[in-house]
Design an enzyme around this catalytic site. Structure first.
Site, short mmCIF file in Angstrom:
data_model
loop_
_atom_site.label_atom_id
_atom_site.label_comp_id
_atom_site.label_asym_id
_atom_site.label_seq_id
_atom_site.Cartn_x
_atom_site.Cartn_y
_atom_site.Cartn_z
N ILE A 52 85.34 59.44 14.58
CA ILE A 52 83.99 59.21 14.08
C ILE A 52 83.63 60.39 13.18
O ILE A 52 84.28 61.43 13.20
CB ILE A 52 82.95 59.06 15.23
CG1 ILE A 52 82.97 60.27 16.16
CG2 ILE A 52 83.19 57.78 15.99
CD1 ILE A 52 81.94 60.19 17.29
N ASP A 53 82.60 60.20 12.37
CA ASP A 53 82.22 61.22 11.40
C ASP A 53 81.78 62.52 12.07
O ASP A 53 81.33 62.54 13.22
CB ASP A 53 81.07 60.73 10.52
CG ASP A 53 81.47 59.58 9.63
OD1 ASP A 53 82.66 59.42 9.38
OD2 ASP A 53 80.55 58.86 9.18
N LYS A 54 81.82 63.58 11.29
CA LYS A 54 81.37 64.89 11.75
C LYS A 54 79.95 64.82 12.31
O LYS A 54 79.67 65.36 13.39
CB LYS A 54 81.41 65.87 10.57
CG LYS A 54 80.71 67.20 10.84
CD LYS A 54 80.62 68.05 9.58
CE LYS A 54 79.80 69.30 9.83
NZ LYS A 54 79.62 70.11 8.59
N GLU A 82 84.62 55.16 12.03
CA GLU A 82 83.79 55.77 11.00
C GLU A 82 84.41 57.10 10.59
O GLU A 82 83.96 58.19 10.96
CB GLU A 82 82.39 55.99 11.56
CG GLU A 82 81.69 54.71 11.93
CD GLU A 82 80.94 54.12 10.75
OE1 GLU A 82 80.05 54.79 10.24
OE2 GLU A 82 81.25 53.01 10.34
#
Length: 357
Positions: free
Chosen positions: A164-166, A5
């Site tokens: 992965i996203d923030k 992601e």
């Protein structure tokens, strides 16, 4: 090889961030048109030759005077010719992206001489990029491994194997050696790893389990968002997500998502596609009240939920892979982040005290 992601930005995002500056322009990109190239509009040519670019973004750059051919600004309808030198000029110097160690707290779940597994908190950017050149997970890893002579944070053959996203919390694996990264990268590429996420999504599901398949690519209307396109089509990349209902709260559902592939924003885009955006996921519409009552008390309840967890309710809970040297199966589990656990507890309590029709 990076998967998962991914929260990514492209070079032309710099155009939107351009400032008045001192009037001087700085070169950020240079390319020469192939000798055998037929005449074609520059926006079309660049969109096909610049990674992660879009024709619309290139047109904006040209209209702003940032695209030059042979030293002269051109508009987006300029037709390139063989041997043309195309440059992207912005009004500030190219930022030095050298990764420096920074003393940032790091939750190391496991570590040996080949790899380590870390548990990333929500809000921490994984990798330096536009608007986030410092204070990232990569900077924290560089600090943690600063005394390891063989680890160079600026060497792409070592480091994070996936991202992965923030605003997603949870597990990530880091390779300390090129051999480990190659082996682990192959496992991710071949879908031999085991990864599951826990997500709170809007709405109730008819079935207890399901499979979502649909290509994922850039949303042509919003470069910061991904969209789902027909499976097997020419747009986007193949993506498959399996989900299983864990708990039902009437207006929201707690689900486990297992990734068969790892595309940018895969879970977020797939869930929105089937009508179940992640709770509090602003980019994909999850900050709106999508299910439930129209009463003032319910609206206040949702606002309190959003205060508890103001980011997409998504957690990378499990990670499994084969050790690149010992060939042992390695499996890790991460507890839900406090904000997401508090959100789930609030919904559990709500369903116990409210009659949901």
């Amino acid at each position: 090889m990076m998967t998962d992601e991914l929260e990514d930005m492209d070079l032309l995002d710099d155009v939107d961030a351009a400032s008045d500056g001192d009037g001087q322009l700085y070169e950020h990109l240079r390319m020469e048109v192939d000798r055998g190239q037929e005449p074609v509009r520059i926006d079309k040519y660049m969109s096909e030759h610049v990674q992660h670019s879009s024709r619309n973004r290139i047109q904006k750059a040209a209209d702003a005077g940032f695209i030059q051919v042979n030293g002269t600004p051109v508009k987006s309808n300029y037709k390139v010719r063989p041997g043309d030198i195309i440059t992207l000029m912005l009004d500030r110097p190219h930022y030095d992206t050298t990764i420096e160690p920074e003393d940032i707290p790091l939750d190391v779940v496991y570590e040996d001489d080949q790899l380590m597994v870390v548990d990333k908190p929500a809000g921490l950017v994984v990798h330096p990029g536009v608007g986030n050149f410092h204070g990232t997970l990569v900077n924290a890893i560089a600090w943690h491994l600063r005394n390891l002579p063989s680890y160079d944070p600026n060497d792409p053959s070592v480091g994070l194997v996936h991202r992965i996203d923030k605003d997603t919390s949870g597990l990530l694996v880091v390779a300390k050696t090129p051999e480990a990264k190659t082996e682990l990268g192959a496992q991710f590429f071949n879908h031999d790893t085991h990864r599951s996420y826990v997500a709170l999504v809007w709405g109730n599901f008819t079935e207890d389990t399901g499979r979502i398949e649909g290509n994922i690519g850039r949303d042509p209307k919003d470069r910061q968002r991904m969209a789902v396109f027909p499976a097997g089509g020419d747009i986007g990349k193949t993506a498959v997500t399996h989900y299983r209902v864990l708990e039902r709260y009437g207006y929201t559902t707690l689900v486990e998502c297992r990734l068969e592939t790892g595309r940018t924003h895969q879970i977020r885009a797939h869930m929105k596609h089937i009508g179940h955006p992640l709770f509090a996921d602003e980019r994909y519409g999850g900050m709106e009240i999508l299910r439930g009552e129209r009463t003032a008390s319910y609206k206040a309840y949702i606002q309190n939920c959003l205060k508890l967890c103001s980011r997409q309710a998504l957690h990378a809970k499990t990670l499994g892979f084969v050790h690149p040297v010992t060939h042992e199966q390695m499996d890790f589990t991460s507890e839900l982040a406090d904000d997401m656990q508090a959100l789930i507890d609030k919904w559990r309590n709500y369903t116990r005290n409210v009659d949901i029709k």
